[in-house]
Design a protein around this motif. Structure first.
Motif, mmCIF file in Angstrom:
data_model
loop_
_atom_site.group_PDB
_atom_site.id
_atom_site.type_symbol
_atom_site.label_atom_id
_atom_site.label_comp_id
_atom_site.label_asym_id
_atom_site.label_seq_id
_atom_site.Cartn_x
_atom_site.Cartn_y
_atom_site.Cartn_z
ATOM 1 N N ARG A 27 0.467 -1.594 -0.153
ATOM 2 C CA ARG A 27 0.536 -0.075 -0.124
ATOM 3 C C ARG A 27 0.715 1.024 -0.350
ATOM 4 O O ARG A 27 1.919 1.423 0.805
ATOM 5 N N LEU A 50 -2.332 -2.543 -3.270
ATOM 6 C CA LEU A 50 -3.796 -1.335 -3.130
ATOM 7 C C LEU A 50 -4.011 -0.239 -3.778
ATOM 8 O O LEU A 50 -2.889 0.384 -4.180
ATOM 9 N N ASN A 64 -15.543 -4.022 -7.412
ATOM 10 C CA ASN A 64 -15.587 -5.028 -6.198
ATOM 11 C C ASN A 64 -14.955 -6.324 -6.771
ATOM 12 O O ASN A 64 -15.554 -7.204 -6.208
ATOM 13 N N LEU A 78 -6.214 -4.490 -5.802
ATOM 14 C CA LEU A 78 -7.419 -4.787 -5.432
ATOM 15 C C LEU A 78 -7.935 -2.943 -4.912
ATOM 16 O O LEU A 78 -6.321 -2.300 -4.963
ATOM 17 N N LYS A 80 -9.376 0.496 -3.995
ATOM 18 C CA LYS A 80 -10.623 0.910 -3.413
ATOM 19 C C LYS A 80 -12.277 1.001 -3.464
ATOM 20 O O LYS A 80 -12.070 1.831 -4.418
ATOM 21 N N SER A 85 -16.379 3.620 2.208
ATOM 22 C CA SER A 85 -14.987 4.117 2.524
ATOM 23 C C SER A 85 -15.677 5.545 2.968
ATOM 24 O O SER A 85 -15.126 5.353 4.563
ATOM 25 N N VAL A 120 -15.205 -8.671 -4.014
ATOM 26 C CA VAL A 120 -15.045 -8.202 -2.671
ATOM 27 C C VAL A 120 -15.241 -6.737 -2.728
ATOM 28 O O VAL A 120 -15.536 -6.324 -3.750
ATOM 29 N N ASN A 122 -13.705 -3.820 -0.719
ATOM 30 C CA ASN A 122 -12.369 -3.382 -0.040
ATOM 31 C C ASN A 122 -12.352 -1.961 0.551
ATOM 32 O O ASN A 122 -13.129 -0.667 -0.242
ATOM 33 N N PHE A 124 -11.165 0.857 2.902
ATOM 34 C CA PHE A 124 -9.507 1.504 2.642
ATOM 35 C C PHE A 124 -9.642 3.236 3.489
ATOM 36 O O PHE A 124 -10.438 3.569 3.202
ATOM 37 N N PRO A 162 -6.018 -8.749 2.683
ATOM 38 C CA PRO A 162 -5.960 -8.159 1.328
ATOM 39 C C PRO A 162 -5.226 -9.373 0.676
ATOM 40 O O PRO A 162 -6.302 -9.835 -0.311
#
Length: 283
Positions: A27, A50, A64, A78, A80, A85, A120, A122, A124, A162
């Motif tokens: 990240r 990320l 996603n 991946l 965000k 978020s 998924v 995510n 963040f 992750p």
């Protein structure tokens, strides 16, 4: 690039020292990302990176899913989900928000609704979201306390790291991101740190010292020079207005971006004198 690699290796070493783990997920600062960053991250041995799921890089696609960075062979990407978020990070305590108050049950229901359009989700956000951006009296800790239970009421949902999530699913597409993207401001680019002349001057002056710092072979000077690279220094110099400007002012310890610039350049001037003094003593 050498400095980037050195700092990544230092961070990886620190994680191993503190937790006994070898890091496989990368990240970058402020989720700064593009194709070149991804290729370098893959060369450094990471398996997952990320990034911000910005509309301008996704187009019609959804954040996603797991993606593959353009030009990479093994690295997974991946993204965000910035809407969900930011509901927590920025809108949670906003009484003018149409969805206020945000309960764990309501937020979990929004997550569950994404089940048919992704694999998924995510989320963040900064650590300081919890207790600093959103103070304790907003109810943020109670929200966190009940959120896992609310999410897990749906049988298709579970929490994963992750790396676990990225390895479980096959990338649905290769994502080409030639320009830098970040999670900062409306533009989601680098303008929060290098969008005006003050920031560019400060950065150019700082990195112009790299060769002399390395030639000094002084660990303390190298450490100080690296601390001066902290992104917040340049964030404080941002001169944006309106909504983004309000965010910058909230986090800025200086009266104005101009004060931040003057103070930073004074510190840099002092550091340069220390650097010159160290070189003279080493001759």
């Amino acid at each position: 690039l050498p400095e980037f690699r050195d700092q990544v290796r230092l961070h990886r070493r620190k994680i191993r020292e503190l937790f006994g783990l070898r890091t496989v997920t990368f990240r970058n600062t402020e989720l700064i990302y593009n194709n070149a960053v991804a290729r370098e991250v893959e060369r450094l041995g990471y398996r997952v990176v990320l990034a911000e799921g910005a509309d301008r890089i996704l187009g019609w696609r959804s954040p996603n899913f797991v993606y593959q960075p353009a030009g990479c062979h093994k690295l997974r990407l991946l993204l965000k989900n910035y809407r969900l978020s930011d509901d927590v990070a920025f809108r949670f305590s906003n009484r003018a928000w149409s969805e206020y108050p945000l309960t764990a049950e309501k937020f979990a229901a929004w997550i569950h609704q994404a089940n048919a359009a992704g694999e998924v989700i995510n989320l963040f956000m900064d650590f300081e979201t919890f207790g600093e951006h959103q103070w304790e009296d907003t109810g943020i800790f109670e929200f966190l306390r009940f959120l896992p239970r609310a999410v897990l009421t749906h049988p298709d949902f579970r929490f994963q790291t992750p790396a676990e999530a990225a390895m479980q699913y096959t990338p649905v597409a290769q994502l080409d991101v030639p320009q830098f993207v970040s999670w900062a401001d409306v533009e989601r680019d680098l303008t929060a740190w290098r969008g005006n002349d003050m920031q560019q001057d400060a950065l150019a002056t700082l990195y112009g010292l790299e060769q002399r710092v390395r030639q000094s072979r002084n660990p303390q000077l190298l450490h100080t020079w690296r601390q001066l690279q902290t992104s917040d220094h340049f964030y404080y110099m941002c001169t944006k207005w309106f909504a983004d400007g309000d965010v910058h002012k909230y986090f800025n310890p200086y009266p104005s971006p101009y004060d931040a610039y003057v103070n930073y350049m004074n510190v840099l001037s002092d550091f340069t004198r220390r650097l010159e003094g160290g070189r003279k003593r080493s001759r």
